[in-house]
Design an enzyme around this catalytic site. Structure first.
Site, short mmCIF file in Angstrom:
data_model
loop_
_atom_site.label_atom_id
_atom_site.label_comp_id
_atom_site.label_asym_id
_atom_site.label_seq_id
_atom_site.Cartn_x
_atom_site.Cartn_y
_atom_site.Cartn_z
N ARG A 226 45.48 -23.60 -0.19
CA ARG A 226 44.62 -22.50 0.22
C ARG A 226 43.63 -23.02 1.25
O ARG A 226 43.03 -24.09 1.07
CB ARG A 226 43.84 -21.93 -0.97
N HIS A 274 51.46 -19.81 6.92
CA HIS A 274 51.47 -19.57 5.48
C HIS A 274 52.88 -19.21 4.97
O HIS A 274 53.14 -18.07 4.56
CB HIS A 274 50.48 -18.45 5.12
P1 NDP Z 1 48.41 -24.61 -10.43
O1 NDP Z 1 47.34 -23.68 -10.75
O2 NDP Z 1 49.67 -24.63 -11.26
O3 NDP Z 1 47.86 -26.12 -10.47
C1 NDP Z 1 46.56 -26.48 -10.31
C2 NDP Z 1 46.44 -28.02 -10.25
O4 NDP Z 1 45.22 -28.35 -9.61
C3 NDP Z 1 46.41 -28.63 -11.63
O5 NDP Z 1 47.02 -29.90 -11.59
C4 NDP Z 1 44.91 -28.77 -11.88
O6 NDP Z 1 44.61 -29.84 -12.75
C5 NDP Z 1 44.42 -29.12 -10.49
N1 NDP Z 1 43.01 -28.78 -10.35
C6 NDP Z 1 42.44 -27.55 -10.42
N2 NDP Z 1 41.12 -27.64 -10.23
C7 NDP Z 1 40.84 -28.95 -10.08
C8 NDP Z 1 39.64 -29.68 -9.86
N3 NDP Z 1 38.45 -29.07 -9.79
N4 NDP Z 1 39.74 -31.02 -9.75
C9 NDP Z 1 40.92 -31.65 -9.84
N5 NDP Z 1 42.09 -31.01 -10.04
C10 NDP Z 1 42.05 -29.69 -10.15
O7 NDP Z 1 48.77 -24.43 -8.90
P2 NDP Z 1 50.22 -24.46 -8.21
O8 NDP Z 1 50.75 -25.84 -8.26
O9 NDP Z 1 51.05 -23.33 -8.72
O10 NDP Z 1 49.84 -24.06 -6.71
C11 NDP Z 1 49.19 -24.99 -5.89
C12 NDP Z 1 48.60 -24.28 -4.70
O11 NDP Z 1 49.63 -23.78 -3.83
C13 NDP Z 1 47.71 -23.08 -5.02
O12 NDP Z 1 46.56 -23.16 -4.20
C14 NDP Z 1 48.54 -21.89 -4.57
O13 NDP Z 1 47.70 -20.81 -4.23
C15 NDP Z 1 49.23 -22.49 -3.37
N6 NDP Z 1 50.41 -21.81 -2.87
C16 NDP Z 1 50.66 -21.87 -1.52
C17 NDP Z 1 51.78 -21.30 -0.97
C18 NDP Z 1 52.09 -21.42 0.48
O14 NDP Z 1 53.06 -20.85 0.94
N7 NDP Z 1 51.32 -22.16 1.25
C19 NDP Z 1 52.76 -20.57 -1.82
C20 NDP Z 1 52.43 -20.60 -3.22
C21 NDP Z 1 51.29 -21.19 -3.73
P3 NDP Z 1 44.61 -29.64 -14.34
O15 NDP Z 1 45.87 -28.91 -14.71
O16 NDP Z 1 44.55 -31.03 -14.86
O17 NDP Z 1 43.39 -28.82 -14.63
#
Ligand code: NDP
Length: 311
Positions: A226, A274
């Site tokens: 994002r 995107h």
């Molecule tokens: P998830 O919500 O499944 O994963 C989130 C990850 O980020 C977890 O490992 C979590 O750790 C970690 N995290 C969250 N907050 C923190 C923090 N403050 N500090 C450290 N680690 C943190 O996300 P996805 O893998 O499904 O998606 C990843 C990204 O890809 C998202 O931003 C989504 O919007 C984006 N996206 C982009 C697309 C594109 O075409 N460019 C298409 C689809 C999605 P923990 O679990 O340990 O809390």
């Protein structure tokens, strides 16, 4: 009585989704595009990607909102979201597509492709000896459904792969670092930093001027998650000063990226609009249908998200 599933998306074609979903749904569910809804009162389900403000007000009997994608930050931030369960797509095919994009972007920087593209424009044979993947350190920030798969794909190619999350995770070939305190060190040792962080109150502009300053001189930055997790002015400054050697950017604070934005013309920067990963109708249809049936029968939902935190 017939229930209606209303569909709204700018980039995704209605007909393809309707045809993929229809075989999985019973005859009592009608699938209609948002601009052709025959009876708004029958709409119980919404499958949407970034619908316009006020969209949900049209459907007073909604019981389920299905986000047509993995990232729900924009949906949960809306003021007009009805008080009903929200689910997101969790599709292995989306993970594969994202992992492919992240691997491509990692290889683009690891193999110094921007240098060769610039040399080609000058008709110059500008040899640079390639480095082994094992000598190149890659840090993947965010190890969720998409980020975790991307990190293992990078590791599978032999890169010295590190990941960052809030909690420990077991991912093949990936050294996982946890918590705020670990970030600065991690950024300081990576040749390539990949953002796979979701947008949450804790991650908004998390990659700011201090984070870019902490990165190794000459490091490259990839953002496929994002735009808002990055302070874009700080990123531009880090690229302009040469502190960062380049970037591959799929997401931006404001999309579409304005034609006069400095990122378009900075050396070593690749902009894609995107599309790192998209929802794929055939593989996502069964889970969407399962959630619709769950609402109809009072069963449990899959891939439900928290309205407060987005995950
Ligand atoms: P998830 O919500 O499944 O994963 C989130 C990850 O980020 C977890 O490992 C979590 O750790 C970690 N995290 C969250 N907050 C923190 C923090 N403050 N500090 C450290 N680690 C943190 O996300 P996805 O893998 O499904 O998606 C990843 C990204 O890809 C998202 O931003 C989504 O919007 C984006 N996206 C982009 C697309 C594109 O075409 N460019 C298409 C689809 C999605 P923990 O679990 O340990 O809390």
């Amino acid at each position: 009585m017939t229930d209606t599933l209303v569909f709204y998306s700018g980039p995704d074609p209605f007909e393809t989704w309707r045809d993929a979903l229809a075989p999985h749904l019973d005859d009592d569910v009608r699938i209609e595009n948002a601009d052709a809804v025959t009876d708004p009162d029958t709409v119980r389900f919404a499958l949407v990607w970034m619908p316009p403000e006020g969209f949900f007000d049209r459907f007073p009997n909604l019981e389920l909102v299905i986000n047509l994608g993995a990232g729900v930050d924009r949906l949960v931030a809306r003021g007009d979201l009805p008080d009903v369960p929200i689910t997101r797509l969790s599709d292995p095919e989306m993970g594969k597509m994202m992992a492919g994009f992240v691997l491509f972007a990692t290889l683009r920087h690891a193999r110094e492709i921007p240098h060769f593209e610039a040399a080609q424009a000058r008709r110059e044979w500008a040899y640079r000896h390639p480095r082994a993947a094992s000598e190149i350190s890659v840090a993947v920030l965010g190890l969720g459904e998409l980020g975790g798969l991307a990190a293992t794909e990078v590791a599978r190619q032999g890169f010295d792969t590190h990941g960052w999350a809030t909690r420990p995770r077991d991912l093949a070939g990936v050294t996982v670092h946890c918590g705020d305190d670990a970030l600065e060190n991690l950024l300081g040792q990576a040749d390539i930093v990949v953002s796979m962080l979701p947008l949450t109150p804790n991650t908004r502009r998390r990659l700011d001027g201090a984070a870019f300053a902490a990165m190794k001189p000459g490091a490259a930055f990839i953002n496929a998650s994002r735009g808002e997790v990055v302070d874009e002015d700080a990123l531009v400054a880090a690229l302009q000063s040469g502190h960062l050697s380049g970037a591959t950017l799929d997401v931006f604070e404001t999309e579409p990226l304005a034609p006069d934005h400095p990122l378009w013309t900075l050396p070593g920067v690749l902009i894609t609009p995107h599309l790192a990963s998209v929802a794929l109708p055939k593989s996502a249809a069964p889970q969407i249908a399962a959630n619709i049936k769950a609402v109809q029968s009072g069963g449990a939902l899959i891939n439900q998200v928290s309205r407060l935190h987005g995950y």
